[in-house]
Every structure is written in C-alpha cells, then in structure tokens.
Design a protein around this motif. Structure first.
Motif, PDB file in Angstrom:
ATOM      1  N   ARG A  56      33.997  37.348  47.175  1.00  0.00           N
ATOM      2  CA  ARG A  56      35.132  36.667  47.817  1.00  0.00           C
ATOM      3  C   ARG A  56      35.794  35.640  46.894  1.00  0.00           C
ATOM      4  O   ARG A  56      36.232  34.571  47.324  1.00  0.00           O
ATOM      5  CB  ARG A  56      34.691  35.998  49.127  1.00  0.00           C
ATOM      6  N   LEU A  57      35.858  35.997  45.619  1.00  0.00           N
ATOM      7  CA  LEU A  57      36.538  35.140  44.650  1.00  0.00           C
ATOM      8  C   LEU A  57      38.026  35.460  44.561  1.00  0.00           C
ATOM      9  O   LEU A  57      38.823  34.634  44.109  1.00  0.00           O
ATOM     10  CB  LEU A  57      35.899  35.310  43.268  1.00  0.00           C
ATOM     11  N   MET A  58      38.404  36.679  44.988  1.00  0.00           N
ATOM     12  CA  MET A  58      39.792  37.109  44.870  1.00  0.00           C
ATOM     13  C   MET A  58      40.091  38.135  45.951  1.00  0.00           C
ATOM     14  O   MET A  58      39.261  39.011  46.235  1.00  0.00           O
ATOM     15  CB  MET A  58      40.039  37.707  43.477  1.00  0.00           C
ATOM     16  N   ALA A  59      41.260  38.039  46.550  1.00  0.00           N
ATOM     17  CA  ALA A  59      41.688  39.038  47.527  1.00  0.00           C
ATOM     18  C   ALA A  59      41.978  40.354  46.815  1.00  0.00           C
ATOM     19  O   ALA A  59      42.442  40.373  45.660  1.00  0.00           O
ATOM     20  CB  ALA A  59      42.935  38.556  48.261  1.00  0.00           C
ATOM     21  N   THR A  60      41.731  41.455  47.497  1.00  0.00           N
ATOM     22  CA  THR A  60      41.925  42.777  46.897  1.00  0.00           C
ATOM     23  C   THR A  60      43.343  42.960  46.366  1.00  0.00           C
ATOM     24  O   THR A  60      43.558  43.569  45.311  1.00  0.00           O
ATOM     25  CB  THR A  60      41.609  43.878  47.928  1.00  0.00           C
ATOM     26  N   ALA A  61      44.325  42.436  47.076  1.00  0.00           N
ATOM     27  CA  ALA A  61      45.723  42.607  46.673  1.00  0.00           C
ATOM     28  C   ALA A  61      46.026  41.984  45.317  1.00  0.00           C
ATOM     29  O   ALA A  61      46.975  42.395  44.631  1.00  0.00           O
ATOM     30  CB  ALA A  61      46.647  42.004  47.733  1.00  0.00           C
ATOM     31  N   TRP A  62      45.211  40.995  44.905  1.00  0.00           N
ATOM     32  CA  TRP A  62      45.455  40.344  43.627  1.00  0.00           C
ATOM     33  C   TRP A  62      44.777  41.050  42.450  1.00  0.00           C
ATOM     34  O   TRP A  62      45.054  40.742  41.298  1.00  0.00           O
ATOM     35  CB  TRP A  62      44.980  38.895  43.692  1.00  0.00           C
ATOM     36  N   VAL A  63      43.900  42.001  42.748  1.00  0.00           N
ATOM     37  CA  VAL A  63      43.185  42.682  41.666  1.00  0.00           C
ATOM     38  C   VAL A  63      44.139  43.445  40.728  1.00  0.00           C
ATOM     39  O   VAL A  63      44.005  43.350  39.500  1.00  0.00           O
ATOM     40  CB  VAL A  63      42.099  43.611  42.240  1.00  0.00           C
ATOM     41  N   THR A 110      32.760  47.874  32.938  1.00  0.00           N
ATOM     42  CA  THR A 110      34.050  48.430  33.325  1.00  0.00           C
ATOM     43  C   THR A 110      34.827  47.430  34.176  1.00  0.00           C
ATOM     44  O   THR A 110      34.247  46.543  34.811  1.00  0.00           O
ATOM     45  CB  THR A 110      33.860  49.720  34.141  1.00  0.00           C
ATOM     46  N   PHE A 111      36.150  47.607  34.204  1.00  0.00           N
ATOM     47  CA  PHE A 111      36.957  46.739  35.061  1.00  0.00           C
ATOM     48  C   PHE A 111      36.627  46.998  36.529  1.00  0.00           C
ATOM     49  O   PHE A 111      36.738  46.092  37.362  1.00  0.00           O
ATOM     50  CB  PHE A 111      38.453  46.956  34.818  1.00  0.00           C
ATOM     51  N   GLY A 112      36.208  48.215  36.843  1.00  0.00           N
ATOM     52  CA  GLY A 112      35.795  48.501  38.213  1.00  0.00           C
ATOM     53  C   GLY A 112      34.671  47.591  38.663  1.00  0.00           C
ATOM     54  O   GLY A 112      34.678  47.077  39.789  1.00  0.00           O
ATOM     55  N   LEU A 113      33.691  47.360  37.783  1.00  0.00           N
ATOM     56  CA  LEU A 113      32.575  46.476  38.131  1.00  0.00           C
ATOM     57  C   LEU A 113      33.040  45.024  38.206  1.00  0.00           C
ATOM     58  O   LEU A 113      32.615  44.264  39.084  1.00  0.00           O
ATOM     59  CB  LEU A 113      31.453  46.623  37.107  1.00  0.00           C
ATOM     60  N   LEU A 114      33.931  44.642  37.300  1.00  0.00           N
ATOM     61  CA  LEU A 114      34.454  43.276  37.326  1.00  0.00           C
ATOM     62  C   LEU A 114      35.206  43.008  38.629  1.00  0.00           C
ATOM     63  O   LEU A 114      35.030  41.959  39.270  1.00  0.00           O
ATOM     64  CB  LEU A 114      35.386  43.035  36.138  1.00  0.00           C
ATOM     65  N   SER A 115      36.062  43.958  39.029  1.00  0.00           N
ATOM     66  CA  SER A 115      36.834  43.765  40.257  1.00  0.00           C
ATOM     67  C   SER A 115      35.939  43.826  41.494  1.00  0.00           C
ATOM     68  O   SER A 115      36.181  43.118  42.475  1.00  0.00           O
ATOM     69  CB  SER A 115      37.948  44.815  40.351  1.00  0.00           C
ATOM     70  N   TYR A 116      34.899  44.650  41.429  1.00  0.00           N
ATOM     71  CA  TYR A 116      33.920  44.701  42.524  1.00  0.00           C
ATOM     72  C   TYR A 116      33.287  43.324  42.731  1.00  0.00           C
ATOM     73  O   TYR A 116      33.166  42.840  43.860  1.00  0.00           O
ATOM     74  CB  TYR A 116      32.854  45.736  42.186  1.00  0.00           C
ATOM     75  N   HIS A 117      32.907  42.694  41.632  1.00  0.00           N
ATOM     76  CA  HIS A 117      32.304  41.360  41.709  1.00  0.00           C
ATOM     77  C   HIS A 117      33.285  40.354  42.313  1.00  0.00           C
ATOM     78  O   HIS A 117      32.915  39.555  43.185  1.00  0.00           O
ATOM     79  CB  HIS A 117      31.890  40.916  40.301  1.00  0.00           C
ATOM     80  N   LEU A 118      34.526  40.398  41.864  1.00  0.00           N
ATOM     81  CA  LEU A 118      35.516  39.442  42.350  1.00  0.00           C
ATOM     82  C   LEU A 118      35.745  39.569  43.851  1.00  0.00           C
ATOM     83  O   LEU A 118      35.873  38.563  44.559  1.00  0.00           O
ATOM     84  CB  LEU A 118      36.838  39.645  41.603  1.00  0.00           C
ATOM     85  N   VAL A 119      35.806  40.801  44.334  1.00  0.00           N
ATOM     86  CA  VAL A 119      36.097  41.025  45.750  1.00  0.00           C
ATOM     87  C   VAL A 119      34.860  40.796  46.616  1.00  0.00           C
ATOM     88  O   VAL A 119      34.923  40.143  47.659  1.00  0.00           O
ATOM     89  CB  VAL A 119      36.663  42.445  45.961  1.00  0.00           C
ATOM     90  N   GLU A 120      33.712  41.334  46.169  1.00  0.00           N
ATOM     91  CA  GLU A 120      32.493  41.213  46.972  1.00  0.00           C
ATOM     92  C   GLU A 120      32.017  39.759  47.086  1.00  0.00           C
ATOM     93  O   GLU A 120      31.475  39.360  48.107  1.00  0.00           O
ATOM     94  CB  GLU A 120      31.383  42.076  46.362  1.00  0.00           C
TER      95      GLU A 120
END
Length: 407
Positions: free
Chosen positions: A256-263, A244-254
């Motif tokens: 520290r590959l991407m700031a939450t605002a950019w998700v 899911t995109f939820g898991l993808l975005s979790y990985h990016l934020v956790e």
C-alpha cells in the motif's frame, strides 16, 4: 567526424553513419510504437476473449521465450546467409502485420497465435538488426550509437501505450480501432526500412572505413572469442540478480505504498531514466571503455536495497534506479558485444547473447520472486553477493580482451 562522413565507397556521399543510426533508431521508435502499444493491453485483450490467467501467462511467457530463444537460430542464419537486411525486414514485417489483426480476430486461439507471432518477428530481426547497427556505430562510437538508438526506441515505447489507452477511452474499450490505428506506424516502419536499405545496401562499409579496437579477424576454428564467453558470464550473473518491474510494482501495491493507477506513471518515469542512462553511459563507454559497466552490478544491487523498503520515496527511487540499469542493459551491453566479436560471427554472438540474457532473466525473476516471499533482507544479501561475482567476471572479460576499446 561530421554527420556526412561515412566509410569509403558510394555510401559516403549518400548517408553518414550518424544519419544511419538516427534513421535506424526511428525505425525502432515506430516499431516500438506498434508492439509496445499492443503489449500494454495483451492481458486484458486475451481475457476479453475468454482467456484465463493461466492462458495469459502461458501465451505471454511463450512469446517471450520465442523472442529470445529463437535468436539462437536466427543469429547463425544471418551470419551464414549474410542476408541481414532481408531478415531484419522480414522480422519487422511479421511484427507490424500481427498487431493490427489482434483487435479484430475475435477468436482466442487466433489472438494467442498473433501474440506469439509478434514475438517471433522480434527473434527473426534482432541479431541482424543489431549487426547492421554495429557497423555504423564503429564510426560513431559504439556506446553513443547504441545509446541514441535506445533513446529513440524508448520514445516509441512511451507513445504507443498512451495512444492505445486514449483510443480505448474514446471508443469505450473497443480493441479494433485501438490496435488498428497501429497499422499506420507499422507501414511507416516497412517504408523506412526499404528506403534505408536502398540508400545503404552495405552498412559494413562504415566499419571497414573506421579505425576501432574491434577484432577484425575471425578465429581460424570459427569459435567465438574467449572474451565473449567471459562477458556472457558477467551478463548472466548481473542479470540473475536483477528484479523485474513486475515484482517492484507488486511490492508497491501490496504494501500500500502506491495506488495501482500510479504504477504506469512510475513505469513511464523509469523509461525516461532508461533513455538518459543509456545516453550517459554510452558517452562514457566511448571515452573510458568497458570499465563503465561496473555501474551495472552496483545499480542492480541498489535496486534490491532501495525498491523493497516500506518508505514510499525510497521505493520509488529504487524503481528509477531500475530504469537506469535497464538503460545500460539495452544499450551499452549490446555495444560491447560488437567490440568483442568480429563482423563475420557477430549475428551469431548476438543470438547467443540474447539466449544468455533470457535464461538469466528467467532465473533472476524466479530467484528474486522466491526470496521476496521468504525474506527481503536475504533477497538483498543474495543479490549483492551475485553482483560481486559479476564484477569479478567483468574483470576476467577485460583481462581476456584488453583493451576492448581505446580509452
């Protein structure tokens, strides 16, 4: 075939199949404007009324379960009653009526009921809507017709959340005006549907006048074709390995590959890729047949391989590949159902197909989420293995009903 060329009967002089597809896609664009706008703030809205994280999870989960599971009822009901327009209009009406009240009810239990009611509306309309669309796409080309519909759908999914965000910014976080403004496209949805029904009361005329590879005769025992069940197995397998995109975005934020605002920006980019992929694979499907679906397991495996790395560019690329896979799932997968199942059982098939996708999505979310926490290399390996099984099931589908479309 020109835009004015339709099937036989009075519809021929009234509206061509491509115009029907575009207008029906406009209905979906406006409806997505409404409900995706609301869904973008469902969590914060419920929280503002006192909901805990558990309540938000249960309510939104129940809504998604209703949106998929109830199609097992609405699909056969549509086939039995043949009231496709009535069910489509009723489902859309329930959705567009529920959303504006979300911002003004002020009571948690009522807001929860409205969130679920909006999803019930989707369950009521979807099998009937897909069946109506399938008739017109028999004349336009299944892949292209469903792809254009999906591309228009995604425009609404982008605009709705952006408008809600702008209204919240302007009103200082007041959900009343932010969701109330969605009543306007909601009214437009119902007006367009009533107009479209009056113009094309019998969309099946498009299919009767088209020469396609679609099975036209219902099996004597009323059962769905064996190719449909093989295809459902393929869909279940490839969806089970889809993160899911939820898991993808979790990985990016956790990580520290991407700031939450950019998700959200990345999600919007993925939706653009979704629309482009739908149009491309839709055209290829009409030209080469279901063999183009080989791309879906490949993309699904690619998501796991790319998205869970610790390199920003590669992980972002994985999210865009996710968008491409979504585009195929939302368009070409649905188009193929219409080519496998005769008209008399098609709404039932769409209802069952949605149930399969829902169950596989739940299993896939649990599988990929659990493996992510245990071992990412194992996650990639398991997903790849599942996609090999999916490719084998796709081969079984083609053998059971060959050719599904003329290449």
């Amino acid at each position: 075939m020109s835009i004015e060329d339709a099937g036989p009967g009075p519809e021929r002089a009234v509206m061509g199949p491509w115009r029907f597809v575009v207008w029906f896609g406009t209905v979906s664009l406006l409806a997505d404007f409404v409900y995706e706008g609301a869904r973008s703030v469902t969590g914060p809205l419920l929280a503002s009324l006192g909901a805990s994280a558990l309540v938000v999870g249960v309510v939104t989960g129940a809504g998604e379960a209703a949106a998929l599971g109830l199609r097992l009822v609405s699909g056969p009901l549509a086939d039995r009653t043949r009231r496709f327009w009535g069910l489509a209009i009723a489902g859309y009406a329930l959705t567009v009526a529920s959303v504006p009240f979300l911002g003004v009810v002020g009571v948690l239990w009522a807001a929860c009921a409205l969130v679920i009611a909006e999803r019930v509306g989707k369950a009521v309309r979807s099998p009937a809507k897909d069946t109506l669309l399938s008739h017109a796409t028999a004349a336009t080309g299944r892949g292209r017709g469903f792809a254009v519909h999906e591309a228009l759908d995604q425009i609404g999914a982008l605009i709705g959340p952006l408008l809600v965000a702008a209204m919240l910014a302007l009103t200082g976080g007041d959900y009343g005006p932010a969701l109330g403004v969605l009543a306007l496209p909601g009214v437009a949805v119902l007006v367009l549907l009533v107009w479209l029904r009056a113009r094309v009361p019998d969309p099946e005329a498009y299919e009767r006048g088209a020469s396609t590879g679609t099975p036209r005769d219902q099996p004597a025992d009323g059962r769905l074709p064996s190719a449909f069940w093989a295809y459902a197995g393929f869909t279940a397998a490839t969806t089970t390995g889809f993160a899911t995109f939820g898991l993808l975005s979790y990985h990016l934020v956790e990580r520290r590959l991407m700031a939450t605002a950019w998700v959200p920006v990345l999600y919007a980019a993925a939706m653009v890729v979704d629309a482009v992929a739908a149009l491309a694979t839709g055209w290829l499907y009409d030209r080469f047949g279901p063999r183009v679906l080989v791309a879906l397991p490949v993309l699904t495996a690619g998501v796991a391989l790319l998205a869970f790395t610790d390199t920003v560019g590669v992980a972002v690329a994985g999210s865009l590949v996710w968008g491409a896979a979504m585009g195929i799932q939302e368009s070409t997968l649905r188009a193929t159902v219409a080519d496998l199942v005769p008209s008399g059982r098609r709404a039932t098939a769409y209802g069952l197909f949605a149930g399969v996708v829902g169950a596989a999505s739940l299993a896939g979310g649990a599988l990929t989420g659990g493996l992510y926490g245990y071992s990412i290399p194992l996650l990639i390996t398991v997903v790849a293995a599942i996609q090999v099984v999916a490719l084998a099931l796709l081969g079984v589908t083609r053998a059971a009903r060959a050719p599904l479309r003329r290449p």
